[in-house]
Design an enzyme around this catalytic site. Structure first.
Site, short mmCIF file in Angstrom:
data_model
loop_
_atom_site.label_atom_id
_atom_site.label_comp_id
_atom_site.label_asym_id
_atom_site.label_seq_id
_atom_site.Cartn_x
_atom_site.Cartn_y
_atom_site.Cartn_z
N ASP A 119 14.79 -35.57 -4.08
CA ASP A 119 14.68 -34.44 -3.15
C ASP A 119 14.22 -34.86 -1.77
OD1 ASP A 119 12.10 -35.13 -3.80
OD2 ASP A 119 11.40 -33.08 -4.13
N ASN A 151 28.52 -38.07 -2.07
CA ASN A 151 28.85 -36.74 -1.58
C ASN A 151 30.33 -36.48 -1.83
OD1 ASN A 151 28.52 -34.23 -0.23
ND2 ASN A 151 26.99 -35.13 1.12
N ASP A 201 30.12 -36.22 4.75
CA ASP A 201 29.86 -35.21 3.72
C ASP A 201 31.14 -34.98 2.91
OD1 ASP A 201 29.07 -32.76 2.35
OD2 ASP A 201 27.49 -32.57 3.82
#
Length: 278
Positions: A119, A151, A201
């Site tokens: 995280d 990703n 991404d």
């Protein structure tokens, strides 16, 4: 960089991600709204496909057309049955060290699934994490280790190469693998590295195996040719995911949002679906 004016197709979304073009429609996850949506651009129709508590993200389709979706927080891949039931296709909680992220499904029905690792957020380094292969029967296998925030994921047209965006490597990069007939990944290599401003991404792949890359923090989408060269850059506000589609596969759909943080995203509802015609 090319400046283009994208066409706005949808607004008032929370955080759209995981875009895929399938059966003449754009499918995507509205992650922080916990739903998967389907948009038909020709009809201007938006349908709710499924509620997925805990953050839906990556999408893909089995050879028989059934939808697979990653349920990020509980680290499962769910399967949407034809009767509308959403069932657990695979449990990755013993292999994924943090929330599930994007996914690609190949022509054999094998799903390739990444996760955040932990995280943390930049500038802290990420925890290296596994890329997991889920076979059509739900069996899970570590396909590759030491991924730095896997990703966007795509598979080339011949099914022989897997390409993964490693968002938090330094610098950001696209990593390629050769897919053997049994699903084993080999010949790990760097296809492309990016400037420091680019944190790659979502990905989408064209018929010629050129890859379009969403770069939310530099505000652009980039085209990477099969040899790894960046050939085009188009300015787009906050792009997190991309999908090629439309009648001839030449429309570039972009998932955009001003905020990725859950609380801010739910309050702002700034998420949009944009269309470019590069």
């Amino acid at each position: 960089m090319t400046t283009a004016t994208p066409e706005i197709l949808l607004t008032d979304l929370v955080f759209p991600e995981g875009a895929r073009w399938h059966e003449d429609a754009l499918w995507f996850s509205d992650v922080h709204a916990d739903v998967v949506l389907r948009f038909d651009p020709a009809a201007g129709r938006l349908d709710r496909v499924a509620a997925v508590p805990g953050g839906p993200a990556g999408l893909g389709f089995l050879p028989d057309g059934r939808l697979l979706v990653t349920a990020g927080h509980d680290r499962t891949v769910r399967r949407l049955e034809r009767d509308g039931r959403l069932v657990v296709h695979a449990d990755l909680s013993d292999l994924a060290s943090w929330h599930l992220n994007d996914m690609a499904v190949d022509g054999h029905g094998r799903a390739w699934v990444g996760n955040y690792g932990d995280d943390s957020a930049p500038p802290a380094p990420p925890r290296p994490a596994n890329l997991v292969r889920v076979d059509p029967d739900g069996t899970t296998t570590v396909a590759a280790g030491e991924m730095l925030f896997a990703n966007g994921i795509v598979v080339t047209a011949d099914g022989g190469t897997l390409i993964v965006a490693e968002t938090r490597s330094t610098p950001g990069r696209l990593t390629a693998f050769t897919i053997l007939s049994d699903g084993t990944l080999t010949d790990r290599r760097t296809l492309c590295t990016f400037a420091p401003s680019v944190l790659p991404d979502g990905l989408t792949i064209a018929a010629d195996d050129a890859v379009w890359v969403a770069s939310p923090f530099s505000g652009e989408v980039l085209r990477v040719d099969p040899g790894g060269a960046v050939t085009d850059r188009i300015e787009v506000p906050h792009p997190y995911a991309v999908a090629l589609g439309g009648r001839r596969g030449e429309d570039l759909f972009v998932c955009s949002a001003d905020h990725w943080e859950p609380d801010l995203a739910r309050t702002a509802r700034s998420g949009k679906i944009l269309r470019l015609r590069p």
